[in-house]
Enzyme design. Sequence first.
Site, PDB file in Angstrom:
ATOM      1  CG  HIS A  20      -0.584   0.383   2.447  1.00 23.17           C
ATOM      2  ND1 HIS A  20      -0.022  -0.778   3.497  1.00 23.17           N
ATOM      3  CD2 HIS A  20      -0.223   1.369   3.219  1.00 23.17           C
ATOM      4  CE1 HIS A  20       0.350  -0.311   4.299  1.00 23.17           C
ATOM      5  NE2 HIS A  20       0.263   1.011   4.382  1.00 23.17           N
ATOM      6  CG  ASP A  50      -0.015  -3.869   2.727  1.00 20.14           C
ATOM      7  OD1 ASP A  50       0.016  -3.410   1.797  1.00 20.14           O
ATOM      8  OD2 ASP A  50       0.134  -3.268   3.905  1.00 20.14           O
ATOM      9  CB  SER A 127       3.061   1.449   5.992  1.00 19.96           C
ATOM     10  OG  SER A 127       2.084   1.509   6.840  1.00 19.96           O
TER      11      SER A 127
END
Length: 175
Positions: A20, A50, A127
């Site tokens: 992402h 992901d 992230s």
Amino acid sequence: RPSGTGVIVHSDGYVLTAYHVVANARRVVVVTPGEVRASAIVVSTDAEHDLALLKAETIGLTEAPLGHAGAVRLDQEVLAVGFPFGIGPSVSSGVVSGLQREYRSPQGKRQLTNLIQFDAAANPGNSGGPLVTADGEVVGIVTAILNPTDQHVFIGIGFAVPIENAAAAVGISPF
């Protein structure tokens, strides 16, 4: 300009990150803690887990030592390394608070399984960054924070994909 974090997994410039982080990017630039900038391309992705593997121009850094997520235990000290809100590098500490967890995105678009749950502070920008043991070994890739509010800030629960799963998902051997 969105940002995330990655982990150098090979000295030839291969960087593991969260899918992402790069999913909608028209251009990817890797910036080292020393402010060295290098263009990168997305080599492989695994949206279901992901994860993404990038190849940056040679940036002269050493690959991170990868550990074994199977050896991770509850209450083990860990560090979340990243660039939360674009500020960093930043390190926060906490403990592993759950194993083999599941996470469903607030929009219900994706469900991740077999995750490491941790309580080291992680926010947008963390992230794709490493979840690291006190011994300095990467045992996971930060993928999500539990966020039942609209504030988009850390409330105490983060999730990481175990490093073995992350490496396998993008076609690299973690060992």
